[in-house]
Design a protein around this motif. Structure first.
Motif, PDB file in Angstrom:
ATOM      1  N   ARG A  58      96.634  12.014  48.000  1.00 22.90           N
ATOM      2  CA  ARG A  58      96.828  10.656  48.529  1.00 22.90           C
ATOM      3  C   ARG A  58      95.573   9.831  48.262  1.00 22.90           C
ATOM      4  NH1 ARG A  58     100.014  11.604  54.286  1.00 22.90           N
ATOM      5  NH2 ARG A  58     102.017  11.937  53.268  1.00 22.90           N
ATOM      6  N   ASP A  59      95.752   8.516  48.233  1.00 22.84           N
ATOM      7  CA  ASP A  59      94.572   7.669  48.048  1.00 22.84           C
ATOM      8  C   ASP A  59      93.893   7.406  49.393  1.00 22.84           C
ATOM      9  OD1 ASP A  59      95.781   5.433  49.322  1.00 22.84           O
ATOM     10  OD2 ASP A  59      96.583   4.698  47.435  1.00 22.84           O
ATOM     11  N   GLU A  60      92.748   6.793  49.322  1.00 28.56           N
ATOM     12  CA  GLU A  60      91.916   6.568  50.510  1.00 28.56           C
ATOM     13  C   GLU A  60      92.580   5.700  51.575  1.00 28.56           C
ATOM     14  OE1 GLU A  60      88.876   7.970  51.144  1.00 28.56           O
ATOM     15  OE2 GLU A  60      89.206   9.140  49.331  1.00 28.56           O
ATOM     16  N   THR A  61      93.610   4.937  51.202  1.00 27.22           N
ATOM     17  CA  THR A  61      94.240   4.035  52.167  1.00 27.22           C
ATOM     18  C   THR A  61      95.304   4.707  53.018  1.00 27.22           C
ATOM     19  OG1 THR A  61      95.920   3.310  50.574  1.00 27.22           O
ATOM     20  CG2 THR A  61      93.844   2.059  50.636  1.00 27.22           C
ATOM     21  N   ALA A  62      95.657   5.940  52.702  1.00 26.58           N
ATOM     22  CA  ALA A  62      96.697   6.647  53.461  1.00 26.58           C
ATOM     23  C   ALA A  62      96.241   6.843  54.908  1.00 26.58           C
ATOM     24  CB  ALA A  62      97.007   7.985  52.813  1.00 26.58           C
ATOM     25  N   LEU A  63      97.150   6.632  55.835  1.00 27.59           N
ATOM     26  CA  LEU A  63      96.808   6.781  57.245  1.00 27.59           C
ATOM     27  C   LEU A  63      96.558   8.238  57.626  1.00 27.59           C
ATOM     28  CD1 LEU A  63      99.289   4.250  58.880  1.00 27.59           C
ATOM     29  CD2 LEU A  63      96.842   3.961  58.414  1.00 27.59           C
ATOM     30  N   GLY A 139     104.067  10.334  56.895  1.00 30.07           N
ATOM     31  CA  GLY A 139     104.168   9.432  55.755  1.00 30.07           C
ATOM     32  C   GLY A 139     104.819  10.126  54.568  1.00 30.07           C
ATOM     33  N   ALA A 140     105.818  10.935  54.856  1.00 28.31           N
ATOM     34  CA  ALA A 140     106.396  11.830  53.854  1.00 28.31           C
ATOM     35  C   ALA A 140     107.453  11.157  52.992  1.00 28.31           C
ATOM     36  CB  ALA A 140     107.004  13.049  54.545  1.00 28.31           C
TER      37      ALA A 140
END
Length: 174
Positions: A58-63, A139-140
């Protein structure tokens, strides 16, 4: 995994000690300081993002990221009835949540319980998420794999459904 304990926990312990010292100093300086229980006191905000023991694509913005505390989800349906995710992940072993097709995990997965998120549970390792609480919390997507460590933290998240990443990660702890 126990060999890595100090690498992850030492920075957390240092932070808790610093917080304790700060709060004590506040109380000693001002008798009227009201201490409240917040995420820093209950340690629910502790995470291991950036640890060498976690992986995600995931990128850095993922919760939610690998290294975070695994969120609970309620009202999951199993063949045995309604359960919470935390009930299903008890037992001191890794748990893999599979939001898509059953992944082929190598022989290193003997201590692994795989929970398949399905529409209608048919077997003991199937869970249904009728209200979408589990999918939302993680967030799947339909391919997401989430490996939860025995201590309740997320070891790995692969939104790409990379089963080999799960196998490789588990093999590193054998």
């Amino acid at each position: 995994m126990l060999d890595s304990y100090e690498a992850e926990r030492r920075p957390i312990a240092a932070g808790v000690l610093a917080l304790s010292n700060t709060r004590l100093q506040q109380v000693l300086e001002r008798n009227d300081v009201a201490t409240r229980r917040d995420a820093s006191i209950t340690q629910l905000a502790i995470h291991y993002r950036g640890s060498s023991l976690v992986r995600d694509d995931r990128d850095e913005t993922a919760l939610l990221r690998a290294g975070d505390r695994a969120p609970d989800a309620t009202k999951l349906t199993t063949v045995e009835g309604e359960r919470r995710l935390f009930e299903l992940t008890r037992g001191g072993r890794f748990t893999l949540l599979s939001f898509g097709p059953a992944p082929a995990i190598g022989a290193s997965a003997s201590d692994l319980r795989t929970l398949h998120v399905v529409v209608q549970p048919a077997g003991p390792d199937d869970i249904a998420d009728p209200a979408g609480h589990l999918a939302h919390a993680y967030g799947a997507t339909e391919r997401t794999l989430v490996l939860i460590r025995p201590d309740g933290y997320i070891a790995l998240i692969s939104d790409a459904g990379d089963a080999s990443a799960v196998s490789d990660h588990l093999a590193a702890f054998r």
